[in-house]
Write an enzyme that holds these catalytic residues in place. Structure first.
Site, PDB file in Angstrom:
ATOM      1  N   PHE A 149      42.296  21.003  40.036  1.00 24.59           N
ATOM      2  CA  PHE A 149      42.312  20.046  38.919  1.00 24.59           C
ATOM      3  C   PHE A 149      41.381  18.867  39.138  1.00 24.59           C
ATOM      4  O   PHE A 149      40.977  18.204  38.202  1.00 24.59           O
ATOM      5  CB  PHE A 149      43.746  19.526  38.699  1.00 24.59           C
ATOM      6  N   GLU A 176      45.177  24.766  35.492  1.00 26.81           N
ATOM      7  CA  GLU A 176      45.952  24.669  34.244  1.00 26.81           C
ATOM      8  C   GLU A 176      46.258  23.222  33.870  1.00 26.81           C
ATOM      9  O   GLU A 176      46.775  22.938  32.812  1.00 26.81           O
ATOM     10  CB  GLU A 176      47.224  25.504  34.335  1.00 26.81           C
ATOM     11  N   ARG A 177      45.947  22.270  34.795  1.00 26.76           N
ATOM     12  CA  ARG A 177      46.204  20.850  34.481  1.00 26.76           C
ATOM     13  C   ARG A 177      45.155  20.263  33.530  1.00 26.76           C
ATOM     14  O   ARG A 177      45.444  19.381  32.748  1.00 26.76           O
ATOM     15  CB  ARG A 177      46.167  20.017  35.759  1.00 26.76           C
ATOM     16  N   CYS A 281      38.825  15.623  47.629  1.00 27.59           N
ATOM     17  CA  CYS A 281      38.920  16.279  48.927  1.00 27.59           C
ATOM     18  C   CYS A 281      38.045  15.565  49.947  1.00 27.59           C
ATOM     19  O   CYS A 281      38.157  15.812  51.141  1.00 27.59           O
ATOM     20  CB  CYS A 281      38.508  17.739  48.822  1.00 27.59           C
ATOM     21  N   GLU A 384      48.250  15.929  53.825  1.00 32.77           N
ATOM     22  CA  GLU A 384      47.341  15.436  52.787  1.00 32.77           C
ATOM     23  C   GLU A 384      48.203  14.808  51.683  1.00 32.77           C
ATOM     24  O   GLU A 384      49.026  15.497  51.066  1.00 32.77           O
ATOM     25  CB  GLU A 384      46.534  16.613  52.207  1.00 32.77           C
TER      26      GLU A 384
HETATM   27  P1  NAD Z   1      46.057  23.973  44.039  1.00 25.98           P
HETATM   28  O1  NAD Z   1      45.905  24.742  45.289  1.00 25.98           O
HETATM   29  O2  NAD Z   1      47.439  23.607  43.592  1.00 25.98           O
HETATM   30  O3  NAD Z   1      45.412  24.784  42.806  1.00 25.98           O
HETATM   31  C1  NAD Z   1      44.110  25.282  42.859  1.00 25.98           C
HETATM   32  C2  NAD Z   1      44.025  26.526  41.985  1.00 25.98           C
HETATM   33  O4  NAD Z   1      44.920  27.519  42.505  1.00 25.98           O
HETATM   34  C3  NAD Z   1      44.421  26.299  40.539  1.00 25.98           C
HETATM   35  O5  NAD Z   1      43.538  26.995  39.707  1.00 25.98           O
HETATM   36  C4  NAD Z   1      45.830  26.858  40.468  1.00 25.98           C
HETATM   37  O6  NAD Z   1      46.141  27.393  39.198  1.00 25.98           O
HETATM   38  C5  NAD Z   1      45.816  27.970  41.499  1.00 25.98           C
HETATM   39  N1  NAD Z   1      47.125  28.167  42.120  1.00 25.98           N
HETATM   40  C6  NAD Z   1      48.094  27.228  42.332  1.00 25.98           C
HETATM   41  N2  NAD Z   1      49.165  27.775  42.924  1.00 25.98           N
HETATM   42  C7  NAD Z   1      48.879  29.087  43.105  1.00 25.98           C
HETATM   43  C8  NAD Z   1      49.591  30.185  43.689  1.00 25.98           C
HETATM   44  N3  NAD Z   1      50.820  30.032  44.205  1.00 25.98           N
HETATM   45  N4  NAD Z   1      48.983  31.385  43.728  1.00 25.98           N
HETATM   46  C9  NAD Z   1      47.764  31.557  43.229  1.00 25.98           C
HETATM   47  N5  NAD Z   1      47.038  30.552  42.655  1.00 25.98           N
HETATM   48  C10 NAD Z   1      47.585  29.328  42.596  1.00 25.98           C
HETATM   49  O7  NAD Z   1      45.141  22.671  44.177  1.00 25.98           O
HETATM   50  P2  NAD Z   1      45.009  21.442  43.192  1.00 25.98           P
HETATM   51  O8  NAD Z   1      46.258  20.623  43.262  1.00 25.98           O
HETATM   52  O9  NAD Z   1      44.533  21.869  41.856  1.00 25.98           O
HETATM   53  O10 NAD Z   1      43.790  20.645  43.876  1.00 25.98           O
HETATM   54  C11 NAD Z   1      43.959  19.749  44.930  1.00 25.98           C
HETATM   55  C12 NAD Z   1      43.675  20.385  46.275  1.00 25.98           C
HETATM   56  O11 NAD Z   1      42.366  20.929  46.289  1.00 25.98           O
HETATM   57  C13 NAD Z   1      43.698  19.398  47.429  1.00 25.98           C
HETATM   58  O12 NAD Z   1      44.331  20.005  48.532  1.00 25.98           O
HETATM   59  C14 NAD Z   1      42.227  19.145  47.724  1.00 25.98           C
HETATM   60  O13 NAD Z   1      41.949  18.723  49.032  1.00 25.98           O
HETATM   61  C15 NAD Z   1      41.662  20.484  47.448  1.00 25.98           C
HETATM   62  N6  NAD Z   1      40.240  20.418  47.183  1.00 25.98           N
HETATM   63  C16 NAD Z   1      39.385  20.891  48.146  1.00 25.98           C
HETATM   64  C17 NAD Z   1      38.017  20.825  47.950  1.00 25.98           C
HETATM   65  C18 NAD Z   1      37.068  21.345  48.991  1.00 25.98           C
HETATM   66  O14 NAD Z   1      35.909  21.543  48.680  1.00 25.98           O
HETATM   67  N7  NAD Z   1      37.502  21.591  50.208  1.00 25.98           N
HETATM   68  C19 NAD Z   1      37.511  20.284  46.762  1.00 25.98           C
HETATM   69  C20 NAD Z   1      38.409  19.824  45.805  1.00 25.98           C
HETATM   70  C21 NAD Z   1      39.772  19.906  46.023  1.00 25.98           C
END
Ligand code: NAD
Length: 499
Positions: A149, A176-177, A281, A384
């Site tokens: 998101f 989805e957010r 991140c 985190e």
């Molecule tokens: P998230 O892991 O909750 O969701 C990411 C994606 O995974 C979304 O599209 C979501 O629909 C999907 N998802 C969520 N739960 C799932 C499940 N159980 N099974 C399969 N798919 C699922 O992450 P978020 O809250 O959207 O984003 C924040 C996180 O992303 C933080 O941990 C941040 O550090 C990380 N992030 C990392 C980078 C990087 O380059 N390393 C960049 C941006 C964000």
């Protein structure tokens, strides 16, 4: 209430699964739209369209593909304000920060316009007697990406721009957010001339993700999000024979040496710690001053800056440093972790609890928090938080500070603030973290370098954007050729070698 769609084969298509997720305006707490959550059948529909469209796109010469991206850049610039507004409305970040989100994606699109150069193969004339050898990079076919998101414009563009430039079809499963901007980007790509079916957006949750991971036509999966999901997607995607790159969570340390300029360090910490409400991140979430005197001088500069931070809705324009966090659940999780910090004995120097904004009482705002005297066994250090919470862990020496960052399970980004070139050089060489800043608090590499962490911040071996992206989205094929006049009579039974 607005009902969002999928974007399939050049058209907005309503969801048919009967499942939806609420999309909030984080500043007001209101549900402003609902997004469909795709079933495996809906994902398969997208794959069928992609399969039909991709061969002709791969056969389109790379310069023509690049021209579509050139036009796309122009359209992004034309619609920048509209995109930024839609992004802020669903994500909560300030308008300048939302425009930056679009811009950092756009810069990768610009890089991908170099596809004709980047996709050039290798050729060896006369590799053997009358034998020529050449290697080419070919598109994978149907590719997919799952995005978080926190950068709803930038991260989808980091994936689909190289995928498309290389001749693939790409299916995006955004968060989805905040799914509106990804839908707008798909529309703009087609306005730029991309054939239908090459970019598609399938909205959804775990069900759509699992359908991607198990679909045998999909060749590669890119993922950015939290570490537990990154680990799951990497393991499942690889088990299903896909090429997978996953980027996970972070806990980025900034080390402040005694010789650093404390005003600069404090300014860097407020921007990198609290910008975008800490939902980056590459946010700095841990400050590590070296020596108690350094820590005291830093805190003297930092506390008033943190206390002065302006928190509010994006509609307040330049008057706001950061906005709300994305959901009520994210806010509750931050508050829970802050409480563990207090309970476990860290000193809360700036207390953002009970932050209240008149007129926005239902918004997901979190006031700025600053902890000092945290230790490495505390939850606020290990986990985190992804919120406006900066944690200071005091180190007594450079080696101790270095060791803290090295021992942490995450390895996305880090920074050192110092005037000492030797210390900075030593730090850059020894640290086991993927992106390092020297007097730069958020060292996000530019489009033509690559982006990626180490340790639990990454699963897979190629980074995002830069030359790695062109490797990830292509396969190498090597051809060895000779012509009849160079072929000797009779069979050859031993392995050919170059003597
Ligand atoms: P998230 O892991 O909750 O969701 C990411 C994606 O995974 C979304 O599209 C979501 O629909 C999907 N998802 C969520 N739960 C799932 C499940 N159980 N099974 C399969 N798919 C699922 O992450 P978020 O809250 O959207 O984003 C924040 C996180 O992303 C933080 O941990 C941040 O550090 C990380 N992030 C990392 C980078 C990087 O380059 N390393 C960049 C941006 C964000």
């Amino acid at each position: 209430m607005q009902e969002l769609t999928h974007y399939l084969n050049g058209a907005h298509v309503k969801g048919t699964s009967g499942r939806f997720a609420d999309v909030f305006n984080p500043a007001t707490g209101e549900v402003q739209a609902r997004t469909p959550l795709a079933s495996a059948e809906e994902l398969d529909t997208a794959v069928q369209y992609a399969m039909a469209a991709q061969p002709a796109w791969a056969a389109t010469n790379p310069q023509r593909r690049a021209r579509v991206l050139m036009k796309f850049v122009a359209l992004l610039n034309r619609d920048m304000d509209k995109l930024a507004e839609a992004l802020s409305r669903e994500h909560g970040k300030t308008l300048p920060d939302a425009a930056g989100d679009v811009q950092r994606g756009l810069e990768v699109v610009e890089y991908c316009i170099g596809a004709p150069e980047l996709l050039k193969g290798e050729y060896t004339d006369s590799a053997g007697p009358g034998i020529d050898m050449y290697s080419m990079r070919q598109a994978l076919g149907v590719t997919a990406g799952i995005t978080p998101f926190n950068f709803p414009a930038m991260i989808p563009m980091w994936m689909f721009a190289p995928a498309i430039a290389c001749g693939n079809a790409f299916i995006l499963k955004p968060s989805e957010r905040d799914p509106s901007v990804p839908l707008m980007l798909a529309e703009l790509l087609e306005e730029a001339g991309l054939p239908k079916g090459i970019i598609q957006v399938v909205n959804g949750d775990k069900e759509a993700v699992d359908a991607i991971l198990h679909h045998e036509v999909i060749q590669s999966v890119g993922f950015v999000g939290s570490t537990p999901i990154a680990e799951y997607i990497y393991a499942t995607g690889c088990a299903n024979g896909k090429r997978v790159q996953c980027f996970g969570g972070a806990k980025n340390h900034m080390i402040i040496m005694p010789d650093a300029d404390m005003d600069q360090a404090a300014d860097a910490l407020v921007g990198a710690g609290y910008g975008a409400a800490g939902e980056r991140c590459m946010a700095i979430s841990v400050a590590v001053p070296v020596g108690d005197d350094t820590a005291d001088r830093l805190m003297e500069k930092l506390v008033p800056r943190v206390e002065k931070l302006k928190v509010g809705p994006y509609t307040a324009g330049n008057d706001v440093d950061y906005g709300p966090v994305v959901t009520a659940a994210a806010k509750a999780n931050i508050e829970r972790l802050v409480q563990t910090g207090i309970d476990q004995g860290a000193k809360l120097l700036v207390d953002g609890r009970n932050f209240n904004l008149q007129g926005y009482e239902d918004g997901f705002f979190v006031g700025p928090h600053l902890f000092d005297h945290a230790t490495k066994d505390m939850d606020i250090y290990q986990k985190e938080i992804f919120g406006p919470v900066l944690t200071c862990v005091r180190a007594q020496s450079y080696e101790e500070a270095l060791g803290l960052a090295m021992d942490h399970e995450y390895g996305n980004g880090t920074a050192i603030f110092t005037r000492d070139g030797d210390a900075a050089r030593d730090f850059a060489n020894r640290i086991n973290i993927g992106m390092v800043g020297i007097n730069v608090p958020i060292p996000v590499p530019l489009a033509y370098h690559t982006f990626g962490g180490w340790k639990k911040s990454v699963f897979g071996d190629l980074n995002q954007h830069g030359p790695d992206a062109f490797k990830f989205y292509t396969r190498t094929k090597t051809v060895t050729a000779r012509w009849p006049s160079g072929i000797k009579d009779g069979g050859e039974f031993s392995i050919p070698v170059m003597e």
